[in-house]
Design a protein around this motif. Structure first.
Motif, PDB file in Angstrom:
ATOM      1  N   ILE A  34     -19.774   0.111  -2.346  1.00 28.44           N
ATOM      2  CA  ILE A  34     -19.819  -0.476  -3.576  1.00 28.44           C
ATOM      3  C   ILE A  34     -18.323  -1.579  -3.765  1.00 28.44           C
ATOM      4  O   ILE A  34     -18.497  -2.226  -4.524  1.00 28.44           O
ATOM      5  N   PHE A  35     -17.846  -1.483  -2.534  1.00 29.35           N
ATOM      6  CA  PHE A  35     -16.606  -2.482  -2.645  1.00 29.35           C
ATOM      7  C   PHE A  35     -17.049  -3.900  -1.715  1.00 29.35           C
ATOM      8  O   PHE A  35     -17.489  -3.420  -0.438  1.00 29.35           O
ATOM      9  N   GLU A  36     -16.668  -4.890  -1.948  1.00 27.86           N
ATOM     10  CA  GLU A  36     -16.936  -6.125  -1.247  1.00 27.86           C
ATOM     11  C   GLU A  36     -15.881  -6.076   0.102  1.00 27.86           C
ATOM     12  O   GLU A  36     -16.471  -6.480   1.320  1.00 27.86           O
ATOM     13  N   GLN A  37     -14.760  -5.603   0.018  1.00 26.00           N
ATOM     14  CA  GLN A  37     -13.623  -5.502   0.955  1.00 26.00           C
ATOM     15  C   GLN A  37     -12.984  -4.309   0.783  1.00 26.00           C
ATOM     16  O   GLN A  37     -12.362  -3.895  -0.371  1.00 26.00           O
ATOM     17  N   ILE A  38     -12.558  -3.787   1.923  1.00 25.58           N
ATOM     18  CA  ILE A  38     -11.759  -2.581   1.744  1.00 25.58           C
ATOM     19  C   ILE A  38     -10.631  -2.580   3.000  1.00 25.58           C
ATOM     20  O   ILE A  38     -10.759  -3.174   3.973  1.00 25.58           O
ATOM     21  N   TYR A  39      -9.347  -2.171   2.549  1.00 25.86           N
ATOM     22  CA  TYR A  39      -8.086  -2.189   3.502  1.00 25.86           C
ATOM     23  C   TYR A  39      -8.319  -0.739   4.156  1.00 25.86           C
ATOM     24  O   TYR A  39      -8.445   0.205   3.154  1.00 25.86           O
ATOM     25  N   ASN A  93       7.893  -5.812   6.286  1.00 26.63           N
ATOM     26  CA  ASN A  93       7.166  -4.715   6.762  1.00 26.63           C
ATOM     27  C   ASN A  93       6.241  -3.756   6.003  1.00 26.63           C
ATOM     28  O   ASN A  93       5.257  -3.196   6.448  1.00 26.63           O
ATOM     29  N   ALA A  94       6.573  -3.866   4.533  1.00 28.70           N
ATOM     30  CA  ALA A  94       5.992  -2.857   3.774  1.00 28.70           C
ATOM     31  C   ALA A  94       4.411  -3.607   2.876  1.00 28.70           C
ATOM     32  O   ALA A  94       3.699  -3.088   2.616  1.00 28.70           O
ATOM     33  N   LEU A  95       4.525  -5.129   3.003  1.00 33.44           N
ATOM     34  CA  LEU A  95       3.613  -5.716   2.315  1.00 33.44           C
ATOM     35  C   LEU A  95       2.122  -5.431   2.960  1.00 33.44           C
ATOM     36  O   LEU A  95       1.860  -5.375   4.033  1.00 33.44           O
ATOM     37  N   ILE A  96       1.164  -5.484   1.918  1.00 34.17           N
ATOM     38  CA  ILE A  96      -0.248  -5.560   2.245  1.00 34.17           C
ATOM     39  C   ILE A  96      -0.905  -6.613   3.146  1.00 34.17           C
ATOM     40  O   ILE A  96      -1.548  -6.478   4.033  1.00 34.17           O
ATOM     41  N   TYR A  97       0.130  -7.674   3.400  1.00 39.23           N
ATOM     42  CA  TYR A  97      -0.155  -8.785   4.363  1.00 39.23           C
ATOM     43  C   TYR A  97      -0.010  -8.215   5.468  1.00 39.23           C
ATOM     44  O   TYR A  97      -0.702  -9.088   6.751  1.00 39.23           O
ATOM     45  N   ASN A  98       0.415  -7.264   5.950  1.00 32.34           N
ATOM     46  CA  ASN A  98       0.421  -6.533   7.535  1.00 32.34           C
ATOM     47  C   ASN A  98      -0.928  -6.111   7.880  1.00 32.34           C
ATOM     48  O   ASN A  98      -1.093  -5.593   9.054  1.00 32.34           O
ATOM     49  N   TYR A  99      -1.965  -5.857   6.936  1.00 34.62           N
ATOM     50  CA  TYR A  99      -3.289  -5.593   7.182  1.00 34.62           C
ATOM     51  C   TYR A  99      -4.159  -6.445   6.714  1.00 34.62           C
ATOM     52  O   TYR A  99      -4.036  -7.378   6.232  1.00 34.62           O
ATOM     53  N   PRO A 144       0.908  -1.032  -0.051  1.00 32.19           N
ATOM     54  CA  PRO A 144      -0.115  -0.084  -0.073  1.00 32.19           C
ATOM     55  C   PRO A 144       0.850   1.327   0.110  1.00 32.19           C
ATOM     56  O   PRO A 144       1.857   1.464   0.669  1.00 32.19           O
ATOM     57  N   VAL A 145       0.453   2.152  -0.830  1.00 34.54           N
ATOM     58  CA  VAL A 145       1.295   3.412  -1.016  1.00 34.54           C
ATOM     59  C   VAL A 145       0.474   4.605  -0.140  1.00 34.54           C
ATOM     60  O   VAL A 145      -0.595   4.837  -0.533  1.00 34.54           O
ATOM     61  N   MET A 146       0.685   4.959   0.882  1.00 33.37           N
ATOM     62  CA  MET A 146       0.022   5.728   1.926  1.00 33.37           C
ATOM     63  C   MET A 146       0.217   7.054   1.217  1.00 33.37           C
ATOM     64  O   MET A 146       1.017   7.711   0.820  1.00 33.37           O
ATOM     65  N   ILE A 147      -0.845   7.751   1.593  1.00 27.54           N
ATOM     66  CA  ILE A 147      -1.015   9.277   1.408  1.00 27.54           C
ATOM     67  C   ILE A 147      -0.399  10.057   2.277  1.00 27.54           C
ATOM     68  O   ILE A 147      -0.152   9.739   3.416  1.00 27.54           O
ATOM     69  N   ASN A 148      -0.162  11.283   1.939  1.00 27.95           N
ATOM     70  CA  ASN A 148       0.518  12.554   2.941  1.00 27.95           C
ATOM     71  C   ASN A 148       1.892  11.909   3.549  1.00 27.95           C
ATOM     72  O   ASN A 148       2.157  12.162   4.535  1.00 27.95           O
ATOM     73  N   LYS A 149       2.786  11.351   2.585  1.00 30.29           N
ATOM     74  CA  LYS A 149       3.970  11.115   3.038  1.00 30.29           C
ATOM     75  C   LYS A 149       4.864  12.109   2.190  1.00 30.29           C
ATOM     76  O   LYS A 149       4.590  12.870   1.555  1.00 30.29           O
ATOM     77  N   SER A 150       6.132  12.304   2.827  1.00 27.40           N
ATOM     78  CA  SER A 150       7.101  13.175   2.210  1.00 27.40           C
ATOM     79  C   SER A 150       7.609  12.804   0.877  1.00 27.40           C
ATOM     80  O   SER A 150       7.470  11.606   0.614  1.00 27.40           O
ATOM     81  N   GLU A 151       7.905  13.674   0.037  1.00 25.52           N
ATOM     82  CA  GLU A 151       8.612  13.287  -1.192  1.00 25.52           C
ATOM     83  C   GLU A 151       9.937  12.468  -0.953  1.00 25.52           C
ATOM     84  O   GLU A 151      10.036  11.433  -2.261  1.00 25.52           O
TER      85      GLU A 151
END
Length: 312
Positions: free
Chosen positions: A304-309, A288-294, A68-75
């Protein structure tokens, strides 16, 4: 496309061999693709941003892992992540393509991707629906979208002559291309589109992208599929991930050809990501970065989505 043209089109497709990476070129068989998160309309504690799980399943179905690429991170944080992942997908949604955290992050990754690809560092970018619209804005640097009556409808694709030589479609089986041209297999959930007229009237868009398909809402013809001429940048105004993984709306196609469309589109983009040699600096950082952590939440009863992270 006429019946005779479509027949010739399909015969040509059958003659095209499967895409392979040339001998001697390194291939990354463990691609990790970033999926950009976006703002939740009404945030609550622990639920400020989200990614629809269908995008994750879509990429995983073709042999990729997802970060997942999170929002509001630094450049600086985005630049470091760019060096670690094999490609990025800008998903559909309702975030602003001008002023949101989604918009800012997409702009940074788009710029980094163009810079890297110009230097021979392969990095593919994909935009779906809102992501497609963001790509059009980034490339044209102008507001060119028009309102269309396309919120909740499945449509066949009207292919252009460019589809014959496109990277995206050249390895699709002929029978599936026939279905895509004649059956409503592509789900549309957008209120905004870039009309064919507006696209062709913008020199930056014309020089950067090849139009692979168009559609119409009965009043306006709009561009529905593109790929860049010189960069691995791709976009669909429609949703290839929904056919196999979303069930909340009756207009989402689930026919055998619709399901195959999901997997052939995913297979194409994941194979593009396999051409990228980006990697994390360590196994621990990667894990630590993979979506599997969530864990995704079941939201099909109210969304409208069946599942959401959801993310903080």
């Amino acid at each position: 496309m006429s019946g005779s043209s479509l027949l010739c089109f399909c015969v040509l497709l059958q003659c095209v061999s499967s895409a392979v990476i040339p001998t001697g070129v390194r291939r990354n068989d463990s691609p990790i693709i970033g999926v950009l998160a976006q703002e939740v309309k009404t945030p609550t504690p622990g639920k400020n941003a989200y990614i629809a799980a269908s995008y994750v399943k879509y990429l995983e179905s073709a042999g990729a892992r997802v970060v997942p690429v999170m929002i509001n991170k630094s450049e600086e944080e985005y630049t470091q992540l760019f060096k670690s992942i094999s490609g990025i997908l800008f998903p559909g949604g309702s975030a602003s393509i001008e002023s949101s955290g989604y918009a800012k992050a997409a702009g940074i990754f788009y710029r980094l991707a163009l810079e890297a690809n110009s230097k021979g560092d392969y990095f593919p970018v994909w935009g779906t629906c809102l992501g497609f619209e963001k790509l059009m804005l980034l490339t044209s640097e102008k507001k060119l979208l028009s309102r269309t009556n396309t919120s909740g409808v499945a449509l066949p694709l009207s292919f252009t002559s460019g589809t014959l030589t496109s990277r995206m479609f050249k390895d699709f089986p002929a029978h599936l291309m026939t279905s895509l041209a004649n059956e409503p297999l592509t789900e549309n959930s957008h209120k905004w589109s870039i009309t064919t007229k507006s696209f062709k009237g913008n020199e930056k868009l014309k020089k950067f992208y090849r139009i692979l398909s168009t559609n119409t809402d009965g009043q306006k013809e709009f561009v529905s599929t593109v790929e860049a001429y010189d960069y691995p940048v791709y976009g669909t105004q429609w949703h290839p991930e929904k056919n196999a993984f979303e069930w909340t709306r009756p207009y989402i196609p689930h026919t055998p050809s619709a399901i195959k469309t999901t997997f052939y589109m995913a297979d194409f983009f994941v194979n593009e990501a396999k051409k990228s040699l980006h990697s994390f600096s360590s196994q621990e950082e990667e894990q630590n970065a993979l979506i599997y952590n969530y864990s995704p939440s079941y939201t099909g009863k109210t969304s409208i989505f069946e599942q959401i992270y959801y993310f903080e």
